[in-house]
Design an enzyme around this catalytic site. Structure first.
Site, short mmCIF file in Angstrom:
data_model
loop_
_atom_site.label_atom_id
_atom_site.label_comp_id
_atom_site.label_asym_id
_atom_site.label_seq_id
_atom_site.Cartn_x
_atom_site.Cartn_y
_atom_site.Cartn_z
N ASP A 88 9.19 0.59 0.93
CA ASP A 88 7.93 -0.17 0.87
C ASP A 88 8.05 -1.23 -0.24
O ASP A 88 9.08 -1.30 -0.92
CB ASP A 88 6.80 0.85 0.62
CG ASP A 88 5.42 0.27 0.73
OD1 ASP A 88 5.24 -0.76 1.41
OD2 ASP A 88 4.48 0.86 0.14
N ASP A 120 8.15 -8.20 -0.66
CA ASP A 120 6.78 -8.69 -0.86
C ASP A 120 6.81 -9.94 -1.73
O ASP A 120 6.90 -9.88 -2.94
CB ASP A 120 5.94 -7.59 -1.51
CG ASP A 120 4.55 -8.08 -1.91
OD1 ASP A 120 4.22 -9.24 -1.60
OD2 ASP A 120 3.82 -7.30 -2.54
N HIS A 201 -5.43 -2.58 -1.62
CA HIS A 201 -4.63 -1.45 -2.10
C HIS A 201 -5.48 -0.54 -2.99
O HIS A 201 -6.42 -1.00 -3.61
CB HIS A 201 -3.47 -1.96 -2.96
CG HIS A 201 -2.34 -2.53 -2.18
ND1 HIS A 201 -1.87 -3.79 -2.36
CD2 HIS A 201 -1.58 -2.00 -1.20
CE1 HIS A 201 -0.85 -4.02 -1.54
NE2 HIS A 201 -0.66 -2.94 -0.82
N GLY A 238 -3.03 -0.41 2.46
CA GLY A 238 -4.33 0.01 1.95
C GLY A 238 -5.11 0.72 3.03
O GLY A 238 -6.32 0.59 3.15
N GLY A 239 -4.40 1.51 3.86
CA GLY A 239 -5.04 2.21 4.98
C GLY A 239 -6.06 3.24 4.53
O GLY A 239 -7.03 3.51 5.24
N SER A 240 -5.84 3.83 3.34
CA SER A 240 -6.82 4.78 2.83
C SER A 240 -8.09 4.01 2.49
O SER A 240 -8.03 2.98 1.83
CB SER A 240 -6.32 5.45 1.55
OG SER A 240 -5.09 6.09 1.76
ZN LIG Z 1 1.05 -2.22 0.22
#
Ligand SMILES: [Zn+2]
Length: 312
Positions: A88, A120, A201, A238-240
């Site tokens: 990641d 990134d 995030h 930032g799925g949470s």
């Molecule tokens: Zn991320």
């Protein structure tokens, strides 16, 4: 006698399959090494498919130690039909505004056997982001590994006061621009693109990292534009903490990988704080991961759908 050769689908294929099926591949971050085992066990027990991933800040600011340490732990529990390992966020400029030797970190991870990687460059100008991403994509593709990139600003990792979320959402500040995305994908040849559409995030610094995340929304019309513009699987970081109805709708519209960090990290940390037992913290991660896969995302029993039938 007929010999059966079972050919595992590549990670790129699996994510493409998920996109075609209107599904997604969850990617679970492991900031603590003992999280690897319960996450993999949950994925297997739910007969689903997922990525195990580690980001640079997880070995700098948490206890993942290094890409090599995560790989070593992953290989102890690896179930290749169910999980793959992904590198990641390796930022070109990090959350503390420091330049990072991103190429050597990603090269090392590919040599260690990471099956997909991310660069990134989202803190760079568009031109610089394209240039940095292009270099990583070239290196990854030579090794047969897909590369994820980020365009737009998925905020939240920075130190300092939290963002006024509603203001950010209404203004669309930092959202991935559709025209830039077309150019970015064409010129970098990246495989997956992490987009900013209202997601943020989880905070990782100071006392903020234990706080419940603000409930984020997603601009689904904007997502649709990005999907049509790029044609490649899009990734939601930032799925949470994203409101569930938005998340499920986004998956239908082309989000094919969802990163999940805060949700399982906080399960681990709070169980460890309360019990002082790593085994209890691992149980908490197992339960949380099962719940996410089965109840939250409805992905239990979907492994064959995304990994396809084995070739015979
Ligand atoms: Zn991320």
């Amino acid at each position: 006698m007929i010999m059966k050769t079972i050919q595992l689908q590549s990670t790129a294929d699996v994510v493409n399959n998920a996109k075609k099926a209107g599904m997604m591949v969850p990617a679970f971050n492991v900031p603590y090494l003992p999280m690897v085992e319960p996450v993999i066990r949950a994925v297997v027990d739910q007969d689903s498919f997922a990525l195990i991933e580690t980001a640079r800040l997880e070995w700098i600011k948490f206890e993942a130690r290094s890409p090599a340490a995560v790989m070593e732990e992953f290989m102890k529990w690896n179930e290749p039909d169910y999980v793959r390992i992904h590198l990641d966020h390796v930022p070109v400029i990090d959350e503390d505004n420091q330049r990072v030797g991103f190429l050597s970190i990603i090269k090392e991870a590919i040599e260690l056997g990471y099956q997909s990687v991310m660069v990134d460059g989202s803190r760079l100008s568009l031109e610089e982001n394209i240039e940095a991403t292009r270099q990583v994509v070239e290196m990854a593709h030579q090794a047969g590994v897909p590369c994820e990139a980020e365009l737009g600003a998925v905020l939240g990792h920075e130190a300092g006061p939290p963002l006024p979320y509603e203001e950010l959402f209404e203004s669309g500040l930092g959202f991935t621009d559709a025209k830039e995305a077309v150019r970015f994908v064409r010129e970098t040849d990246c495989d997956w693109l992490s987009v900013a559409i209202g997601n943020i995030h989880g905070a990782v610094s100071g006392a903020l990292k234990d706080k419940k995340k603000v409930e984020a929304r997603l601009n689904l019309d904007h997502l649709e534009r990005l999907c049509q513009a790029t044609g490649i699987p899009l990734v939601l970081h930032g799925g949470s903490g994203v409101k569930r109805e938005y998340l499920l709708a986004a998956i239908k519209k082309g989000i094919a990988k969802v990163n999940i960090g805060t949700e399982i990290r906080q399960a681990y940390e709070s169980a460890l704080r309360e019990s002082a037992s790593v085994a209890a913290a691992q149980d908490a991660v197992y339960e949380r991961t099962c719940w996410l896969i089965r109840d939250y995302f409805g992905l239990a029993g979907t492994r064959e759908l995304v990994t396809g039938q084995p070739e015979i």
